[in-house]
Scaffold this motif. Structure first.
Motif, mmCIF file in Angstrom:
data_model
loop_
_atom_site.group_PDB
_atom_site.id
_atom_site.type_symbol
_atom_site.label_atom_id
_atom_site.label_comp_id
_atom_site.label_asym_id
_atom_site.label_seq_id
_atom_site.Cartn_x
_atom_site.Cartn_y
_atom_site.Cartn_z
ATOM 1 N N THR A 278 0.837 -1.191 0.000
ATOM 2 C CA THR A 278 0.000 0.000 0.000
ATOM 3 C C THR A 278 0.872 1.241 0.000
ATOM 4 O O THR A 278 2.067 1.182 0.290
ATOM 5 N N ASN A 279 0.266 2.367 -0.349
ATOM 6 C CA ASN A 279 0.897 3.668 -0.176
ATOM 7 C C ASN A 279 -0.198 4.726 -0.180
ATOM 8 O O ASN A 279 -1.334 4.455 -0.585
ATOM 9 N N CYS A 280 0.151 5.915 0.223
ATOM 10 C CA CYS A 280 -0.828 6.981 0.422
ATOM 11 C C CYS A 280 -1.276 7.565 -0.917
ATOM 12 O O CYS A 280 -0.441 8.041 -1.699
ATOM 13 N N GLU A 281 -2.568 7.553 -1.172
ATOM 14 C CA GLU A 281 -3.065 8.123 -2.414
ATOM 15 C C GLU A 281 -2.834 9.623 -2.473
ATOM 16 O O GLU A 281 -2.613 10.185 -3.552
ATOM 17 N N CYS A 282 -2.859 10.300 -1.327
ATOM 18 C CA CYS A 282 -2.672 11.756 -1.310
ATOM 19 C C CYS A 282 -1.239 12.151 -1.647
ATOM 20 O O CYS A 282 -1.009 13.171 -2.304
ATOM 21 N N HIS A 283 -0.280 11.346 -1.200
ATOM 22 C CA HIS A 283 1.118 11.749 -1.338
ATOM 23 C C HIS A 283 1.897 10.931 -2.363
ATOM 24 O O HIS A 283 2.915 11.392 -2.875
ATOM 25 N N TRP A 284 1.454 9.725 -2.660
ATOM 26 C CA TRP A 284 2.214 8.901 -3.609
ATOM 27 C C TRP A 284 1.516 8.794 -4.952
ATOM 28 O O TRP A 284 2.070 9.154 -5.984
ATOM 29 N N GLY A 285 0.290 8.280 -4.972
ATOM 30 C CA GLY A 285 -0.384 8.099 -6.249
ATOM 31 C C GLY A 285 -1.693 7.354 -6.097
ATOM 32 O O GLY A 285 -2.108 6.982 -4.997
ATOM 33 N N SER A 286 -2.305 7.089 -7.208
ATOM 34 C CA SER A 286 -3.662 6.549 -7.225
ATOM 35 C C SER A 286 -3.671 5.038 -7.004
ATOM 36 O O SER A 286 -2.645 4.353 -7.116
ATOM 37 N N ALA A 287 -4.856 4.523 -6.739
ATOM 38 C CA ALA A 287 -5.034 3.080 -6.599
ATOM 39 C C ALA A 287 -4.696 2.368 -7.910
ATOM 40 O O ALA A 287 -4.146 1.254 -7.905
#
Length: 230
Positions: free
Chosen positions: A8-17
């Motif tokens: 997982t990673n942050c959609e706000c800071h890294w990227g979209s699903a």
């Protein structure tokens, strides 16, 4: 190779699903910005798996000059976070072979994919050591390798004369700086020749051979005065 299914990673800071999903499928080419965001991100659950997923494309970008000079030391740090030397023997040997081939190409190619001073920082951070890369430089007796030495010293002079490593590092800063300085004092004088500004380069090496405080008092200190913290 792919990222883990539960990565997982942050959609706000890294990227979209959707972008995250693309890392969990092999062989999908990533857009350059997504590639950069992926190897730069420090907070993957399994950084090694993510790096194995993007490494073929990242290596291609390095080989063709497709990575910004300012990002190269970050590539080295990202490889170090992935602990690539602990991967399977076949994988670790492939990464090591690529780094050595890329480094040699940066030293002696007519159109190198990266400036040598940035390439050295990448290799040193990826492996935690500067010595092997300097040994390779010593072994490559080529006019372009000598020219790149002059270019690198010109980039490093201000930092080295203040006893600072000329790139950001996460560990062993003083050891790397000492190894680089010692190597320059032993091997650079005979190789600089008439490359760059010979008088300036010879003066830099002369000052490197004396103590830091003595350098600031030297009449041939080449830069504006610095406030000293004796």
């Amino acid at each position: 190779m792919t990222a883990r299914a539960d990565e997982t990673n942050c959609e706000c800071h890294w990227g979209s699903a959707e972008e995250l999903a693309s890392l969990k499928v092999p062989d999908i080419e990533l857009e350059p910005d997504l590639l950069r965001r992926t190897w730069q991100a420090p907070d993957w659950r399994d950084h090694a798996s993510v790096m194995r997923r993007v490494l073929p494309q990242l290596a291609s970008a390095l080989a063709t000059g497709g990575v910004s000079d300012y990002d190269l030391v970050d590539v080295g740090e990202s490889l170090a976070r992935a602990h690539w030397q602990q991967w399977s023997a076949e994988q670790a040997e492939a990464v090591g072979a690529f780094l050595h081939a890329w480094w040699a190409h940066c030293l002696a190619a007519a159109g190198p994919p990266a400036p040598v001073h940035e390439a050295l920082a990448l290799c040193a951070e990826a492996t935690g050591r500067v010595g092997p890369w300097l040994a390779s430089w010593e072994a490559i007796r080529h006019p372009l390798a000598d020219q790149r030495l002059a270019e690198a010293v010109t980039q490093w002079d201000v930092d080295l004369l203040q006893d600072m490593l000329p790139w950001c590092t996460v560990d062993h800063e003083q050891e790397k700086r000492r190894d680089l300085t010692t190597w320059l004092l032993n091997h650079a004088p005979s190789r600089l020749g008439n490359h760059g500004d010979p008088d300036h380069l010879r003066n830099v090496l002369r000052l490197l051979a004396i103590t830091r405080l003595a350098r600031f008092d030297d009449p041939r200190w080449p830069f504006p005065p610095y406030e000293r913290n004796d």
